[in-house]
Structures are given as structure tokens and as C-alpha cells.
Write an enzyme that holds these catalytic residues in place. Structure first.
Site, PDB file in Angstrom:
ATOM      1  N   GLU A 351       0.830  -1.198   0.000  1.00 24.39           N
ATOM      2  CA  GLU A 351       0.000   0.000   0.000  1.00 24.39           C
ATOM      3  C   GLU A 351       0.869   1.254   0.000  1.00 24.39           C
ATOM      4  OE1 GLU A 351      -4.184   0.312   1.896  1.00 24.39           O
ATOM      5  OE2 GLU A 351      -2.848   1.267   3.349  1.00 24.39           O
ATOM      6  N   HIS A 382       6.309 -27.414   3.226  1.00 22.61           N
ATOM      7  CA  HIS A 382       5.476 -28.485   2.677  1.00 22.61           C
ATOM      8  C   HIS A 382       4.397 -27.923   1.755  1.00 22.61           C
ATOM      9  CE1 HIS A 382       7.295 -31.503   5.359  1.00 22.61           C
ATOM     10  NE2 HIS A 382       7.397 -30.480   6.198  1.00 22.61           N
ATOM     11  N   LYS A 510     -13.945   1.421  -3.834  1.00 18.36           N
ATOM     12  CA  LYS A 510     -14.956   1.807  -2.834  1.00 18.36           C
ATOM     13  C   LYS A 510     -16.059   2.639  -3.480  1.00 18.36           C
ATOM     14  CE  LYS A 510     -12.183   3.675   0.317  1.00 18.36           C
ATOM     15  NZ  LYS A 510     -11.727   4.251   1.606  1.00 18.36           N
TER      16      LYS A 510
END
Length: 547
Positions: A351, A382, A510
Site C-alpha cells: 500500500e 510443505h 470503494k
């Protein structure tokens, strides 16, 4: 900043990189003291950068790049309270939040420390009262569960710190964190809560953040329904600056804690946003956390570039991102309680520096933030370590490990440490085709089988990594680690010439979500003006509603 000099130094680095033939293993063979020459020990954290594909010449060029970019001048501006966030015309003074001596810190000529110290004391007093039970739930009992409702920096920081410092959390408290507007996040949490002894912390500077306020309103309804409307005042507190909205919600004015415009969300865990942390570990331990951040502020502000850990971290990132074109970096803490650390760094780094425009408004000239990702070891071994060892993409790695466990079994921890060191060693050294054939032959395989299998078991090696080693993870050490990465991000932003303290990239989504919400709620709303894909998806959603 001298952009011509920056360009010239980048060109010199490119020529140096193209001429570089030595592997990391070669560099260790040439210099038996390479570890001694390529590590820095701070008070509590050792930073080992010897397993990187850099020589003294490389570092000299990188330090020249930092100076040409004006890192030292911009560092002074940062600490002097200059408006380094140029698009929002604000300083970035999160360092003041962890300053313990009260010495003046100026923002636009005003000393912010009296307000910082007063707010910190207010937070400490409230948190200790919750911990001791002098501030009680509506039924007169002590609070047992704390729910932090926030998103972004209001969630990632507190959640990561409380999780990492679990051994220091008060035994009688259970901490919860809710961030996602997905109702399952809050719903699943509410199912586990004894509402009669639960305190909710609503973290939203504006008290309008969509996700946070949606969750807060639903939590409020649950409390009012089960405990009565009057109980809301006893079971909620807020971190915000909007007193009128907080009062309308039903929160008492003495349970409101604030912070300032010069505190960015991703740097806010040191502020009142860290209230859940203070309640969890107590004021004394939180001060140790602040002290860790202050330790690094002092180091970053005063150490020469050549021995400055955040500067070297940043320059290594620049080296790999812009000269080697490595697009990602993995952060692998060998500590299960640090499993949220890479997510925290994703926001801090991506950001801050995921930008394509310079301070001037012109396009950037170099690649900026890499993708930051990771999981704890040994789980990652793994899952994705196959790609790290033998894949076509080279991924620089940050390993973090404690020499001693925090309350864990010593045998387990010895295995953990051995695996951490083994992975960094294997990534660096690799295993050649010749060595693989020798091993397979010694196992009794015939020549044909050896020749068939051997290529699959070759490890190219020469994969770079840093290691951060500390005695054990404590509040102070965690504070140091966070601040190291904060200042690393700042230095990178200076060299890339971007604003590391704004985040305009979150706005468009947004804005469009606000426009789409009423269309999704109203099945008769017109889809006119939408692109074909979005309109088609909404059409399918409406079919599912009817079904």
C-alpha cells in the site's frame, strides 16, 4: 534529489549486475569472514545479509544511489515533521507515538508530544482498568472477551501484534478481531462470545468506514437485544475523532480515544488503534513494544547509511526488484505465532510503495513494490518451498527466527531453528548435477537410473535470503522488527520517488461499490450504463435470488 545522478547510478548498477558472475557460494569461498563482514547486530536483533548476491562494490553503488536520491535529506525531513505525504499535505510522525522521553516533536511548528503523552496515559488508564476489573460489564462482572472491530491498519496491526505476543496476553482475557464485511466474520465470532462480559472496540477514524461500521452496528444490535439498550454504553468503546457520530452510536465520551491526521493507518498500531494490544498485554509490556520502535528510530536517524539496517534492507530490495527483475519477496517467520506478520507487511509495503507515479506526477522510471507474501516455517516447506528451490522464478526471502522459544518445548524449537537455517543454506548452496549423481550412485542405482533421475534432484542454489535472529520474541523485539520494515519502506519510496504515505489506489473500488450496492439490493434497478460483464454478473445474482 538529483534525478540525473540517480539515473547514472542505476546505469552503473546495471553494468555491474551484468558483469557479476560469482554465485553467493563463490562469495563465501572468496571471503571466509563474509558473515562477519555482512551482518549487523542491534541491541536485540541480528541482521544477516551475507547470503545475498552482493559484493562491497555492489553495496558502494547502492549507497551512492541512496545519496543521489536524497535519502539522508528526506530522512531529516521525516523526523523534522515536514509534509512528506505530499498529496495529502501531511507529515508522517508515527515515530512520535513511540517516543518515551517526551522530547519535542514538531508538526508544522507545533510540539505534538504533550497531546501524544496525554492520550497514551488515557489509553493506559482505561486498559489497566479493564484488565483489573475496575471497569466492569453491565452486569457488574469483569470483562473476559475483547473484540476489535476495524479493517486495514485498524485490524492488521493489532491482530498481528496480539497474536505474535500471545505468551504475554492476560490469562483471563480472550482476544477477537473482526474486519471483513462478510457477515460470517462477525457472525462466527458472536457465536463464541459471552456477550455479558464482552467489550467491543470500534476502530474508525471517521466512524464511517463501511466494513467497520456495518460490523459495529450488527454487534450493537446483538448487545442491545440480549443485554438491553442501556448496556451498549458499558460494552463499547471507540477509537475515532468523530465525537458526534460516536455519541449517536451510544458510546460514552470518556471511552473515546483519538489519534491524528499525521498517523497513517498502516502505521497506527503504536497509537490508540493499539488499544486492544494494551488491554491484552498491559501498559508496561506495551511500553516495551514502543521502546523497540524507538530503538530503531534512533538507529535509523543516526547510523551512517553503510551500517543502517533499514537502509540496507531497502537497497537490497531495490537491487533485486530493479536490477534483477525479481517481482516478489517472501517473508518466512519460523514462529507460528507470527503467522500474520507477512499479511501485515503486505499492507505496509504494497500500500505504501505500490505506486506508478512519481511525486511530480510523472510515471515512475523503475519497477516499484514487489508482491510480499509468506507463511510460517515449517508449514511453508510443505507447500511452496518446492517452487523457491527449483522453480523458474527467484524469490528473495526474509527469514525470522528466535534462538530461544517463548514457552514452547525446547526439543520442538531446536527442530524449528535447524529447519530455518537449513532452508537458507540449501537455497544458497543448492546441489549440483555431479553431486546428485554421486549420491544416487552411492545408493546403488545403475547408470541409466541415475541419468534419468538426477536432473530432477538438482537444486540450482544461488537464491538470496536475509535472516533476522533474536533471542526470543518479546514486545521490544517485535517493536524493533516492525520499525525496521517501516523505515525500509520509507527509504525505498525516496529512491523510487513516490509518496509512501498515501493510498489513492483503494478509492475507486470503494466508489464503485457504493454505486453498485443499491443495484444489487434492488432487483428492479436498471443495469443501464454498466459494462457487459458487471451487468451480466448482476443478472446471474438476481436469478439466484429468485431461486
Amino acid at each position: 534529489m538529483n534525478r540525473d545522478e540517480v539515473a547514472k547510478t542505476f546505469a552503473a548498477l546495471k553494468a555491474h549486475r551484468e558483469a557479476s558472475q560469482e554465485t553467493i557460494a563463490d562469495l563465501f569461498r572468496v571471503d571466509p569472514n563474509r558473515f562477519e563482514n555482512f551482518h549487523i547486530k542491534l541491541d536485540d536483533v541480528l541482521f544477516d545479509y551475507s547470503k545475498h548476491r552482493v559484493t562491497r562494490t555492489t553495496l558502494d553503488l547502492l549507497f551512492a544511489l541512496a545519496r543521489a536520491a536524497g535519502v539522508e535529506d528526506r530522512r531529516s525531513q521525516l523526523f523534522d515533521g515536514a509534509a512528506v505525504n505530499i498529496t495529502e499535505h501531511r507529515p508522517a510522525l508515527h515515530m512520535a507515538l513511540r517516543k518515551l522521553d517526551g522530547a519535542p516533536v514538531l508538526a508544522e511548528g507545533k510540539d505534538v508530544m504533550p497531546e501524544v503523552l496525554a492520550e497514551r496515559q488515557k489509553i493506559f488508564t482505561f486498559a489497566e482498568a479493564i484488565r483489573k476489573g475496575t471497569i466492569k460489564a453491565a452486569n457488574g462482572e469483569r470483562f473476559t472477551d475483547i473484540v476489535n472491530i476495524g479493517i486495514g491498519g485498524s485490524d492488521l496491526g493489532p491482530r498481528m501484534v496480539v497474536t505474535a505476543l500471545a505468551p504475554f496476553v492476560a490469562d483471563h482475557l480472550t482476544m477477537h478481531f473482526v474486519s471483513n464485511v462478510d457477515g460470517a466474520d462477525l457472525g462466527d465470532t458472536l457465536k463464541k462470545l459471552p456477550l455479558a462480559t464482552t467489550l467491543f472496540i470500534v476502530c474508525s477514524k471517521t466512524f464511517t468506514t463501511l466494513e467497520t461500521m456495518t460490523n459495529a452496528q450488527t454487534a450493537r444490535e446483538a448487545v442491545a437485544e440480549k443485554l438491553g439498550e442501556a448496556a451498549v454504553a458499558d460494552h463499547f468503546c471507540a477509537v475515532s475523532t468523530q465525537l458526534d457520530k460516536i455519541a449517536a452510536f451510544g458510546i460514552k465520551s470518556d471511552r473515546v480515544f483519538g489519534f491524528w491526521d499525521w498517523v497513517g493507518g498502516r502505521y497506527s498500531v503504536w497509537s490508540a488503534i493499539g488499544l486492544s494490544v494494551v488491554i491484552a498485554i498491559g501498559a508496561e509490556k506495551f511500553e516495551k513494544f514502543l521502546l523497540g520502535g524507538q530503538d530503531i528510530d534512533q538507529h535509523f536517524q543516526t547510523a551512517p547509511l553503510e551500517s543502517n539496517v533499514p537502509v540496507i534492507m531497502a537497497l537490497l530490495e531495490i537491487w533485486y526488484r530493479d536490477l534483477w527483475d525479481y517481482a516478489t519477496r517472501a517473508v518466512i517467520p519460523y514462529d507460528e505465532r507470527m503467522h500474520r506478520f507477512s499479511a501485515y507487511l503486505q499492507q505496509l509495503e504494497m500500500e505504501s510503495n505500490g505506486k506508478s507515479v512519481q511525486l511530480s506526477g510523472a510515471p515512475v522510471t523503475e519497477s516499484t513494490s514487489p508482491v510480499v507474501w509468506g507463511e510460517p516455517g515449517t508449514n511453508g516447506q510443505h507447500a511452496f518451498f518446492q517452487m523457491l528451490h527449483q522453480g523458474t522464478e527467484i524469490v528473495p526471502i526474509d527469514f525470522l527466527v528466535a534462538a530461544q522459544p517463548s514457552g514452547a518445548d525446547a526439543k520442538h524449537h531446536q527442530l524449528l531453528v535447524a529447519n530455518c537455517l537449513a532452508q537458507s543454506q540449501a537455497l544458497m548452496q543448492g546441489r549440483s548435477l555431479e553431486d546428485v549423481k554421486t549420491l544416487l550412485t552411492a545408493q546403488g542405482l545403475d547408470t541409466a537410473a541415475v541419468n534419468t533421475l538426477a536432473p530432477h534432484k538438482v537444486f540450482p542454489g544461488n537464491r538470496p535470503s536475509s535472516t533476522f535472529l533474536y533471542k526470543r520474541l518479546s514486545p521490544r523485539v517485535l517493536g524493533q522488527l516492525i520499525a525496521l520494515y517501516e523505515h525500509k519502506v520509507f527509504v525505498e519510496g525516496v529512491i523510487w520517488n513516490v509518496d509512501s504515505f498515501d493510498q489513492w489506489g483503494v478509492e475507486l473500488g470503494k466508489e464503485l461499490a457504493n454505486k453498485l450496492t443499491p443495484i444489487i439490493r434492488d432487483s428492479e434497478a436498471s443495469l443501464e450504463g454498466l459494462d457487459g460483464s458487471t451487468a451480466g454478473l448482476i443478472g446471474e445474482i438476481r436469478k439466484h435470488k429468485k431461486g
